[in-house]
Design a protein around this motif. Structure first.
Motif, PDB file in Angstrom:
ATOM      1  N   PHE A   1      42.359  46.226  23.423  1.00 38.00           N
ATOM      2  CA  PHE A   1      40.872  46.427  22.952  1.00 38.00           C
ATOM      3  C   PHE A   1      40.536  47.229  23.885  1.00 38.00           C
ATOM      4  CE2 PHE A   1      36.642  46.486  24.923  1.00 38.00           C
ATOM      5  CZ  PHE A   1      36.493  47.034  23.212  1.00 38.00           C
ATOM      6  N   SER A   2      41.233  47.296  25.868  1.00 36.83           N
ATOM      7  CA  SER A   2      41.458  48.671  26.489  1.00 36.83           C
ATOM      8  C   SER A   2      42.725  49.585  26.764  1.00 36.83           C
ATOM      9  CB  SER A   2      40.566  48.059  27.934  1.00 36.83           C
ATOM     10  OG  SER A   2      38.941  47.933  27.123  1.00 36.83           O
ATOM     11  N   PRO A   3      42.086  50.822  26.899  1.00 36.44           N
ATOM     12  CA  PRO A   3      43.556  51.828  26.649  1.00 36.44           C
ATOM     13  C   PRO A   3      44.249  51.551  28.427  1.00 36.44           C
ATOM     14  CG  PRO A   3      41.592  53.094  27.510  1.00 36.44           C
ATOM     15  CD  PRO A   3      41.577  52.165  26.758  1.00 36.44           C
ATOM     16  N   ILE A   4      45.400  51.222  28.181  1.00 33.47           N
ATOM     17  CA  ILE A   4      45.949  50.754  30.390  1.00 33.47           C
ATOM     18  C   ILE A   4      46.973  52.052  30.282  1.00 33.47           C
ATOM     19  CG2 ILE A   4      45.762  48.058  30.183  1.00 33.47           C
ATOM     20  CD1 ILE A   4      48.712  48.202  29.436  1.00 33.47           C
ATOM     21  N   ALA A   5      47.139  52.075  31.820  1.00 31.85           N
ATOM     22  CA  ALA A   5      48.479  52.981  32.550  1.00 31.85           C
ATOM     23  C   ALA A   5      48.912  51.440  33.131  1.00 31.85           C
ATOM     24  CB  ALA A   5      47.571  53.629  32.898  1.00 31.85           C
ATOM     25  N   ASP A   6      48.151  50.641  34.403  1.00 32.84           N
ATOM     26  CA  ASP A   6      48.703  50.566  35.411  1.00 32.84           C
ATOM     27  C   ASP A   6      50.017  49.459  35.062  1.00 32.84           C
ATOM     28  OD1 ASP A   6      47.577  47.193  35.482  1.00 32.84           O
ATOM     29  OD2 ASP A   6      46.531  48.377  34.526  1.00 32.84           O
ATOM     30  N   GLN A   7      50.991  49.344  36.186  1.00 33.33           N
ATOM     31  CA  GLN A   7      51.970  48.532  36.218  1.00 33.33           C
ATOM     32  C   GLN A   7      52.111  47.135  35.798  1.00 33.33           C
ATOM     33  OE1 GLN A   7      54.746  49.347  39.252  1.00 33.33           O
ATOM     34  NE2 GLN A   7      55.978  47.733  39.204  1.00 33.33           N
ATOM     35  N   ALA A   8      50.896  46.771  36.907  1.00 34.09           N
ATOM     36  CA  ALA A   8      50.978  44.909  36.594  1.00 34.09           C
ATOM     37  C   ALA A   8      50.498  44.289  35.072  1.00 34.09           C
ATOM     38  CB  ALA A   8      50.295  44.749  37.317  1.00 34.09           C
ATOM     39  N   THR A   9      49.556  45.034  33.883  1.00 36.36           N
ATOM     40  CA  THR A   9      49.633  45.060  33.342  1.00 36.36           C
ATOM     41  C   THR A   9      50.573  45.141  31.826  1.00 36.36           C
ATOM     42  OG1 THR A   9      46.560  45.467  33.288  1.00 36.36           O
ATOM     43  CG2 THR A   9      47.554  45.104  31.464  1.00 36.36           C
TER      44      THR A   9
ATOM     45  N   ILE B   1      54.432  52.683  25.108  1.00 35.01           N
ATOM     46  CA  ILE B   1      52.995  52.864  25.164  1.00 35.01           C
ATOM     47  C   ILE B   1      52.492  53.765  24.490  1.00 35.01           C
ATOM     48  CG2 ILE B   1      51.179  52.878  26.389  1.00 35.01           C
ATOM     49  CD1 ILE B   1      53.549  50.581  27.510  1.00 35.01           C
ATOM     50  N   SER B   2      51.749  53.221  23.646  1.00 31.60           N
ATOM     51  CA  SER B   2      50.918  54.642  21.922  1.00 31.60           C
ATOM     52  C   SER B   2      49.970  54.004  22.388  1.00 31.60           C
ATOM     53  CB  SER B   2      52.122  54.016  20.534  1.00 31.60           C
ATOM     54  OG  SER B   2      52.254  52.957  20.159  1.00 31.60           O
ATOM     55  N   ASN B   3      48.456  54.728  20.656  1.00 30.83           N
ATOM     56  CA  ASN B   3      47.763  55.034  20.763  1.00 30.83           C
ATOM     57  C   ASN B   3      46.899  55.267  21.942  1.00 30.83           C
ATOM     58  OD1 ASN B   3      48.172  54.065  18.290  1.00 30.83           O
ATOM     59  ND2 ASN B   3      47.860  51.641  18.725  1.00 30.83           N
ATOM     60  N   PHE B   4      47.296  56.012  22.347  1.00 32.34           N
ATOM     61  CA  PHE B   4      46.510  56.996  22.843  1.00 32.34           C
ATOM     62  C   PHE B   4      45.180  57.391  23.040  1.00 32.34           C
ATOM     63  CE2 PHE B   4      51.156  57.763  24.328  1.00 32.34           C
ATOM     64  CZ  PHE B   4      51.546  57.469  25.212  1.00 32.34           C
ATOM     65  N   ASN B   5      44.806  58.226  21.794  1.00 38.14           N
ATOM     66  CA  ASN B   5      43.410  58.288  22.322  1.00 38.14           C
ATOM     67  C   ASN B   5      42.623  57.823  20.656  1.00 38.14           C
ATOM     68  OD1 ASN B   5      44.135  60.307  24.064  1.00 38.14           O
ATOM     69  ND2 ASN B   5      45.128  61.450  22.392  1.00 38.14           N
ATOM     70  N   GLU B   6      43.385  57.094  20.819  1.00 38.04           N
ATOM     71  CA  GLU B   6      42.268  56.025  19.312  1.00 38.04           C
ATOM     72  C   GLU B   6      40.568  55.445  19.974  1.00 38.04           C
ATOM     73  OE1 GLU B   6      44.094  52.752  17.888  1.00 38.04           O
ATOM     74  OE2 GLU B   6      46.235  54.597  16.452  1.00 38.04           O
ATOM     75  N   ALA B   7      39.980  55.820  19.700  1.00 35.71           N
ATOM     76  CA  ALA B   7      38.490  54.344  18.534  1.00 35.71           C
ATOM     77  C   ALA B   7      38.493  52.943  19.721  1.00 35.71           C
ATOM     78  CB  ALA B   7      38.100  55.122  17.964  1.00 35.71           C
ATOM     79  N   GLU B   8      38.159  52.629  20.221  1.00 36.68           N
ATOM     80  CA  GLU B   8      38.596  51.230  20.524  1.00 36.68           C
ATOM     81  C   GLU B   8      38.446  50.153  18.827  1.00 36.68           C
ATOM     82  OE1 GLU B   8      34.944  49.469  22.744  1.00 36.68           O
ATOM     83  OE2 GLU B   8      35.409  50.589  24.069  1.00 36.68           O
ATOM     84  N   ASN B   9      39.647  49.689  18.742  1.00 39.66           N
ATOM     85  CA  ASN B   9      40.027  48.898  17.541  1.00 39.66           C
ATOM     86  C   ASN B   9      39.203  47.381  17.196  1.00 39.66           C
ATOM     87  OD1 ASN B   9      41.239  47.383  15.810  1.00 39.66           O
ATOM     88  ND2 ASN B   9      43.261  47.975  16.639  1.00 39.66           N
ATOM     89  N   PRO B  10      38.534  47.988  16.291  1.00 37.16           N
ATOM     90  CA  PRO B  10      37.139  46.777  15.913  1.00 37.16           C
ATOM     91  C   PRO B  10      38.450  45.687  16.124  1.00 37.16           C
ATOM     92  CG  PRO B  10      36.809  48.408  14.806  1.00 37.16           C
ATOM     93  CD  PRO B  10      38.309  48.572  15.493  1.00 37.16           C
ATOM     94  N   ARG B  11      39.704  45.365  15.018  1.00 39.90           N
ATOM     95  CA  ARG B  11      40.035  44.340  15.121  1.00 39.90           C
ATOM     96  C   ARG B  11      40.928  43.562  16.194  1.00 39.90           C
ATOM     97  NH1 ARG B  11      46.018  44.033  12.150  1.00 39.90           N
ATOM     98  NH2 ARG B  11      45.981  41.874  11.806  1.00 39.90           N
TER      99      ARG B  11
ATOM    100  N   LYS C   1      52.554  60.873  21.144  1.00 39.30           N
ATOM    101  CA  LYS C   1      51.890  59.966  20.149  1.00 39.30           C
ATOM    102  C   LYS C   1      53.211  58.180  20.894  1.00 39.30           C
ATOM    103  CE  LYS C   1      51.620  62.077  16.318  1.00 39.30           C
ATOM    104  NZ  LYS C   1      49.605  62.422  16.006  1.00 39.30           N
ATOM    105  N   SER C   2      53.904  58.523  21.946  1.00 36.43           N
ATOM    106  CA  SER C   2      54.236  57.585  22.133  1.00 36.43           C
ATOM    107  C   SER C   2      54.990  57.744  23.641  1.00 36.43           C
ATOM    108  CB  SER C   2      55.213  56.472  21.748  1.00 36.43           C
ATOM    109  OG  SER C   2      56.400  57.037  20.995  1.00 36.43           O
ATOM    110  N   LEU C   3      55.137  56.748  24.376  1.00 34.46           N
ATOM    111  CA  LEU C   3      55.929  57.370  26.202  1.00 34.46           C
ATOM    112  C   LEU C   3      56.727  55.848  26.011  1.00 34.46           C
ATOM    113  CD1 LEU C   3      54.591  58.900  29.295  1.00 34.46           C
ATOM    114  CD2 LEU C   3      55.826  56.901  29.356  1.00 34.46           C
ATOM    115  N   ALA C   4      57.767  56.283  26.377  1.00 35.21           N
ATOM    116  CA  ALA C   4      58.607  54.508  26.652  1.00 35.21           C
ATOM    117  C   ALA C   4      60.114  55.252  27.699  1.00 35.21           C
ATOM    118  CB  ALA C   4      59.737  54.561  25.280  1.00 35.21           C
TER     119      ALA C   4
END
Length: 370
Positions: free
Chosen positions: A312-320, A346-356, A250-253
């Protein structure tokens, strides 16, 4: 009369690869064998973080999540190499193939460790200890790597057991010896008890499992919150958690509590950068990307806040990760405030793109970068 059925005693194995990243690097590069090797960020410039270290480097006190600058001070002759996560993922897949020869009840915790439930094994071997031995030997013969294994009737004890005779260890803790084993165990060896909690336990006279066992469940809850119930159970060798083959993260910290309070934003950013690198490394291990970055701050007076930003887009890179967390931090810190803990999740791993989030981004409300 109907016969009384006895509950099935589970057979759980915890497999933990030995210095996994470093061992893969030494396997693939003969020049690194027998050398003090650190896999992680370079100690130059701003400095990175240690992902793992070979046992030759560990003799000098080098540990995972330590800053690379500290590692080079402890071990000046250490060789630093950048992680090759794609290679580690490939090797991890081959390790899982070995596991699947014996059971489909596999709960991966990361690329280099997993729980296996072999209460009923595919090959009808019957002995969890024999299965663990066969798995260790297969990993050694087929992948030229070593693993340590813990065998018991539940996950908690199996995990502790796997750490006892590292590297290349094998430890069985049977039902009749669990309580005595737990009573003798130092509190800092309990899985999930970090340095801060261990220090708190010792400050109130709790040094071993036997000390914890003297307290009632309510007393433990009073001292340690809801985790106190867990301590009450596991010190008695009770852990009913099942091996979950499809466990969803669900999340990673990652977080750090500092020996001295941080006083300036520059000091805080420097520590936040290291935490972001640890989070990045853990995301890479699990092949995850997330959309929500959450910053955790604990002030010197023990007030605690969290601040989150959804992208809006999923991330994993350290800089961001660092950039988002740093912006959240700058808005959460006012002049003269001191900080004793920082964390990033970091959370929301597999959610569809968030319209809001998309709408906000398009309207300029979610500008994170110039």
């Amino acid at each position: 009369m109907h016969p009384v059925s006895t509950p099935t005693v589970r057979k759980i194995i915890h497999i933990d690869m030995d210095a996994f990243y470093a061992s893969v690097e030494q396997r693939d590069n003969p020049d690194l064998r027998g050398k003090a090797l650190v896999v992680g960020g370079s100690p130059e410039g701003r400095g990175g973080v240690v992902a793992t270290a070979s046992y030759e480097a560990r003799k000098f006190g080098v540990r995972s999540a330590m800053s690379s600058k500290q590692a080079i001070q402890l071990c000046p002759h250490a060789i630093f190499v950048r992680p090759r996560f794609e290679v580690y993922k490939e090797v991890s897949g081959k390790i899982r193939e070995i596991f699947r020869r014996y059971t489909d009840l596999i709960e991966p915790l990361s690329l280099d460790e997993a729980y296996l439930d072999v209460t009923e094994d595919k090959l009808n071997i019957g002995s969890a200890l024999e299965i663990a031995q066969q798995i260790k030997q297969a990993i050694k013969d087929e992948l030229q790597l070593t693993a340590s294994a813990g065998v018991s009737i539940n996950k908690f004890v199996a995990k502790i057991a796997s750490d006892i005779n590292k590297p290349d260890g094998l430890k069985f803790i049977g039902p009749s010896s669990i309580e005595v084993f737990m009573e003798k165990l130092p509190v800092e060896k309990f899985h999930g008890v970090g340095k801060v909690t261990a220090a708190k336990m010792k400050s109130i006279g709790l040094h071993t499992g036997a000390d914890l066992k003297k307290l009632s469940e309510q007393e433990l809850i009073r001292h340690f919150g809801k985790t106190g119930s867990f301590y009450y159970q596991i010190v008695r060798g009770k852990d009913e958690r099942a091996v979950q083959p499809h466990r969803e993260t669900k999340s990673l910290a990652a977080e750090d509590t500092f020996a001295q309070d941080l006083k300036t934003l520059d000091e805080m950013d420097a520590e936040l950068y290291k935490i972001a690198e640890i989070v990045h490394s853990r995301l890479e291990r699990k092949n995850l990307k997330g959309r929500t970055v959450t910053l955790k701050v604990k002030y010197s007076d023990f007030r605690q806040i969290t601040r989150s930003q959804s992208l809006f887009s999923p991330i994993a890179d350290q800089a961001t990760i660092f950039s988002v967390a740093s912006k959240l931090l700058s808005s959460a810190i006012s002049e003269d405030e001191k900080v004793r803990l920082l964390g990033i999740s970091i959370s929301n791993f597999n959610e569809a793109e968030n319209p809001r989030a998309l709408k906000q981004q398009q309207s300029g409300q979610l500008r994170l970068f110039p």
